[in-house]
Design a protein around this motif. Structure first.
Motif, mmCIF file in Angstrom:
data_model
loop_
_atom_site.group_PDB
_atom_site.id
_atom_site.type_symbol
_atom_site.label_atom_id
_atom_site.label_comp_id
_atom_site.label_asym_id
_atom_site.label_seq_id
_atom_site.Cartn_x
_atom_site.Cartn_y
_atom_site.Cartn_z
ATOM 1 N N ARG A 62 0.846 -1.198 0.000
ATOM 2 C CA ARG A 62 0.000 0.000 0.000
ATOM 3 C C ARG A 62 0.882 1.250 0.000
ATOM 4 O O ARG A 62 0.708 2.160 -0.801
ATOM 5 C CB ARG A 62 -0.897 -0.011 1.240
ATOM 6 C CG ARG A 62 -2.294 0.512 1.012
ATOM 7 C CD ARG A 62 -3.238 0.196 2.178
ATOM 8 N NE ARG A 62 -2.616 0.316 3.482
ATOM 9 C CZ ARG A 62 -2.625 -0.658 4.393
ATOM 10 N NH1 ARG A 62 -3.228 -1.801 4.132
ATOM 11 N NH2 ARG A 62 -2.057 -0.491 5.574
ATOM 12 N N ILE A 67 2.914 -2.218 10.913
ATOM 13 C CA ILE A 67 1.602 -1.671 10.558
ATOM 14 C C ILE A 67 0.850 -2.753 9.797
ATOM 15 O O ILE A 67 1.289 -3.201 8.734
ATOM 16 C CB ILE A 67 1.763 -0.413 9.676
ATOM 17 C CG1 ILE A 67 2.465 0.687 10.473
ATOM 18 C CG2 ILE A 67 0.405 0.054 9.161
ATOM 19 C CD1 ILE A 67 2.886 1.884 9.633
ATOM 20 N N ALA A 68 -0.277 -3.210 10.345
ATOM 21 C CA ALA A 68 -1.010 -4.308 9.721
ATOM 22 C C ALA A 68 -2.328 -4.545 10.438
ATOM 23 O O ALA A 68 -2.583 -3.965 11.489
ATOM 24 C CB ALA A 68 -0.167 -5.584 9.762
ATOM 25 N N VAL A 106 -4.288 -5.742 24.131
ATOM 26 C CA VAL A 106 -5.607 -6.169 23.651
ATOM 27 C C VAL A 106 -6.063 -7.362 24.485
ATOM 28 O O VAL A 106 -5.778 -8.511 24.151
ATOM 29 C CB VAL A 106 -5.538 -6.551 22.158
ATOM 30 C CG1 VAL A 106 -6.927 -6.870 21.615
ATOM 31 C CG2 VAL A 106 -4.908 -5.418 21.351
ATOM 32 N N LEU A 112 -10.132 -12.041 17.821
ATOM 33 C CA LEU A 112 -10.220 -10.582 17.920
ATOM 34 C C LEU A 112 -9.433 -9.978 16.762
ATOM 35 O O LEU A 112 -8.234 -10.220 16.636
ATOM 36 C CB LEU A 112 -9.630 -10.089 19.242
ATOM 37 C CG LEU A 112 -10.178 -10.671 20.545
ATOM 38 C CD1 LEU A 112 -9.431 -10.063 21.733
ATOM 39 C CD2 LEU A 112 -11.668 -10.422 20.669
ATOM 40 N N ARG A 113 -10.112 -9.206 15.908
ATOM 41 C CA ARG A 113 -9.423 -8.545 14.782
ATOM 42 C C ARG A 113 -9.200 -7.080 15.116
ATOM 43 O O ARG A 113 -10.107 -6.401 15.576
ATOM 44 C CB ARG A 113 -10.260 -8.633 13.514
ATOM 45 C CG ARG A 113 -10.301 -10.015 12.950
ATOM 46 C CD ARG A 113 -10.674 -9.972 11.462
ATOM 47 N NE ARG A 113 -10.530 -11.298 10.905
ATOM 48 C CZ ARG A 113 -10.145 -11.549 9.656
ATOM 49 N NH1 ARG A 113 -9.905 -10.532 8.833
ATOM 50 N NH2 ARG A 113 -10.022 -12.784 9.237
ATOM 51 N N PHE A 114 -7.991 -6.608 14.886
ATOM 52 C CA PHE A 114 -7.703 -5.198 15.164
ATOM 53 C C PHE A 114 -6.531 -4.754 14.301
ATOM 54 O O PHE A 114 -5.789 -5.587 13.764
ATOM 55 C CB PHE A 114 -7.356 -5.018 16.648
ATOM 56 C CG PHE A 114 -6.168 -5.815 17.085
ATOM 57 C CD1 PHE A 114 -6.310 -7.144 17.461
ATOM 58 C CD2 PHE A 114 -4.907 -5.250 17.093
ATOM 59 C CE1 PHE A 114 -5.200 -7.887 17.844
ATOM 60 C CE2 PHE A 114 -3.786 -5.995 17.476
ATOM 61 C CZ PHE A 114 -3.950 -7.320 17.853
ATOM 62 N N GLY A 115 -6.394 -3.456 14.158
ATOM 63 C CA GLY A 115 -5.337 -2.915 13.318
ATOM 64 C C GLY A 115 -4.317 -2.144 14.134
ATOM 65 O O GLY A 115 -4.646 -1.566 15.160
ATOM 66 N N VAL A 116 -3.082 -2.158 13.696
ATOM 67 C CA VAL A 116 -2.009 -1.380 14.318
ATOM 68 C C VAL A 116 -1.545 -0.331 13.319
ATOM 69 O O VAL A 116 -1.173 -0.663 12.192
ATOM 70 C CB VAL A 116 -0.825 -2.292 14.707
ATOM 71 C CG1 VAL A 116 0.416 -1.465 15.030
ATOM 72 C CG2 VAL A 116 -1.215 -3.150 15.903
ATOM 73 N N ALA A 117 -1.619 0.943 13.707
ATOM 74 C CA ALA A 117 -1.235 2.038 12.813
ATOM 75 C C ALA A 117 0.009 2.758 13.321
ATOM 76 O O ALA A 117 0.633 3.500 12.579
ATOM 77 C CB ALA A 117 -2.386 3.028 12.678
#
Lengths: 294, 294, 294, 294
Positions: free
Chosen positions: D135, D235-236, D279, D266-271
């Motif tokens: 990306r 980041i993902a 979590v 548990l789905r989550f994003g790291v920015a």
């Protein structure tokens, strides 16, 4: 006694005026004028016609709508010299059970308000808890004459809407009621929690709370009736109390003494009397959560 | 003054007896006997030796360990005629601030207990809230003589362990402390909630709650120190109070009046004074959750 | 075509037999016997009569109820040589879209089962997801002859009950349906979350998931219809997927990229096909919770 | 091999240049210039000096910092013709295990980027998951020359900071690491959940997830080490998987088959690669919650 809109549309005018005369305190002329505009398709239209009758009335007459209103927790009220509806409404708000100090406070506010604006302080008591009533009173006392005239007439209409909604049924009913409800879920067993004692208290002050509902959860974890329903939910801070410890004991759980969770209390505020407030308790013996549901 | 175990191992016996003489009330002979068994590798070993000294003592002497103890909230205590440690311990439990009625209640219980068992009611007050103290007193008064003898000696050892832990540091420290802590998470912003006012109250009865801690959350959403730590957490019902509404207002949120969540209260019980009780508040402006964390 | 119980009670017997003949596969004699016992006050009574007709039948005839049943995903099914209801039921379970390997697996199981018990494997497919179907098949293949005879007849009755419920309406309807539903609450705004994309997938295996419903939440945060309703909820593991990130973006929130919560997935299992499974999502941009609701 | 800042301050310059020469790829002159400015009180000061050495260098030399960098997943990398650190970094990001199609995609992007900007695409791979890498690559390819020059130099410094942090220890360490951690609380028993299998997967695409950590909770409900720590958190989008059903079975609970909660995901994003992501899973057999903790 409640009327069906259809009947009302065709009844002799005298009966209609008799039926609706008290919707606006000491002002049967509103019902009189409105009755000439029948028939109405919806209750909303009937109320709109009443609003218009008020708006079309000469200033002097409109002003009597305000001056004709009883004072809040005032001497006439205590002496029972006010309209039946007003007596009931003030009693429901607990204004007939005030301490001498509270009566004195209201007397002072009433006097100051009348001196300042020339008419009594008017508020739709059904939409306020006792703390909110005093807060609102003090705030409005500080308002401008123009703003207060508007506020007073708006409250007169709110009072009238609630009285009308109780008198006439049919299409297009007026939205004058809110709802306060709860339910209890047991996340340790995955079932609704049945038989939990539930108490709802209105927090009047740091030292005073008044229980306004006492019930128990049914097999669906809900209460058979909403804790507050079919009327506005008074603007106030509330506390819900759940007998969770007793529920777990009854279920045979082996709890420490004292249990981590015994009587669980949820404090929350209601700012929108016509809103839906669903405040559930999702609990296990060692944790719980709540949120404003729908 | 606190001693290091190493120093204690090598100090003149007289100094050791002076230092540890008060660990067992009016019974320096325990320190005396123990001092002869030095050195000790761990504080636990030192305490074990004290326990053994008690166990090895003749019945008459052991009994003085019980009879020598002051009454709870008794006349000597009020007159200051008891050991310094006891004064401090009873004061910490609020037993020096009882109402006349409460003093009378304790006097009755003390008298009844002494009459029944021949020695005063002994309990490690640091492990109990005021309600639990009375509950325990009433329960033990109903016990058998044999059970009470055991209970009384067990409590004497608990009291001694806490006193010793405060006097001597070093390897193998005694586990006499629990912990009560909290933290606040803001799930609307995804950050720890900083600057939230936190109050911890002990619920003494339906009408009395005593604030035992008052603080504020830091940048990590925690309190700089545990609400209760470095000592047993008194067995009691507690209420945590969080100024969530003020926190949201300070953050510039536009809340209704009253807000749905203003002062959030969490009620929970502590049954294990040496346990870790972490009771967090995970909240947004419209919902929250708590649980016993670790 | 659906019948009203009243009509059925008074219709010519031939019509009734025609209407209900297929409720028990290849066994119109059950409808025949039942029709002689009309009228029935409740649908439950009608079904009870059918059950009794089966129980009263001679062994040979009862056995045909089993032998007459088609194999699961068997050759006749693939060749369309089975009753219309069975075709629909097996198709609904996806048994008409199996891979060659899966067909082979079923062929083996069918052959082994028939060889062992002398009648085909019978199961109410509407109550099982594909994984559960194979698990059940393997388990029952290992059962005793007596247990399997009981299981097979119980499944025949379950199939019949569902078919009858679809054919006849009226008082005392049969409970053959469960429900799977959800709703989404936004605890950051205190409102139901509207316009959240919701997807329900059946987890067939570690590598295969089949989407069984795709919809969006309405103004009340609910879906207009239950995700599964009016039928048994197949025994299976499910995954609910919510487009929470898109919902927050649409609300104008400024989220990091990737957001902490984007597509939220909830995995849960259904073991009771006739049960009510309400699986809500209570969420803010930084946290969420779910539980089995009612 | 790791150096202590003190040693570095006093070591012969040649050793220092040898030690730090590879911090900036193919640019030992940065270490050379920096070594002349010793001693440094803090590692941060050392890095600041390196940054200044770069800023002070003539344009031609600065440009070599960019041109000297290897392509991402490029031919040299595959042929092992790049610096050891680069090999390790690209391997850690899985760039040595790409499919032919993915390699081709990178080749195209690399070619397009070099053609457009005259130097290879430079990014601190340790801060990105594979999806984020592509990306970012596509996004930066569309940027202006000036912005890309800035981006490239910023990434060179990020890479250098991480390499330096690994080489030199001491006061004022560089903040180049984030943390991803979890813990599991059992709200049915009020205890941390011990022995729960935990798996962390990076979601690369709708069809590909790569397990990056596999462990088990300890007696405190936590994992012995953070799931990702001591380095940037790429980041993902991630998925945490908890073997909650097995945990409950092991605890002897009687669960339905399938259980309502089995493997909880548990789905989550790291920015923010340098951020702290805690979590937790707060669960009972019939409900759970998570949030970004601290």
């Amino acid at each position: 006694m409640s009327w069906d809109l259809g009947t009302l549309n065709t009844a002799p005018r005298a009966d209609v005026v008799a039926a609706l005369g008290a919707v606006f305190e000491h002002a049967p002329w509103v019902a009189e004028a409105t009755s000439r505009r029948r028939p109405f398709a919806r209750v909303e239209d009937l109320f709109a016609a009443m609003r218009e009758a008020v708006a079309a009335a000469p200033e002097a007459q409109r002003r009597t709508l305000l001056t004709g209103h009883p004072e809040l927790a005032g001497r006439e009220a205590r002496a029972g010299r006010i309209a039946a509806d007003s007596i009931a409404e003030q009693a429901a708000a607990g204004l007939d059970r005030l301490s001498e100090a509270e009566f004195a406070r209201f007397d002072d506010l009433n006097a100051a308000y009348r001196a300042r604006f020339g008419f009594p302080f008017i508020v739709c008591v059904k939409r306020h808890g006792r703390a909110s009533l005093l807060r609102t009173f003090a705030a409005r006392l500080a308002g401008t004459e123009e703003a207060e005239r508007r506020n007073a007439e708006a409250e007169v209409l709110r009072i009238a809407a609630i009285r009308l909604a109780a008198l006439v049924s049919g299409e297009g009913a007026l939205r004058t009621a809110g709802r306060l409800s709860t339910h209890v879920l047991d996340t340790a067993s995955g079932r609704p929690a049945e038989g939990v004692a539930v108490e709802l208290a209105e927090i009047v002050s740091a030292t005073e709370a008044v229980v306004v509902a006492r019930t128990e959860t049914n097999a669906d974890g809900r209460t058979d009736a909403p804790l507050i329903g079919g009327r506005p939910v008074p603007i106030a801070a509330y506390e819900l109390r759940f007998g969770l410890g007793d529920y777990h004991r009854a279920a045979g759980l082996d709890l420490p003494e004292p249990p981590f969770l015994d009587v669980v209390t949820l404090r929350f505020g209601v700012a929108d009397p016509e809103g839906q407030y669903h405040v559930p308790l999702v609990a296990s013996p060692w944790g719980y959560q709540t949120y404003r549901g729908s």
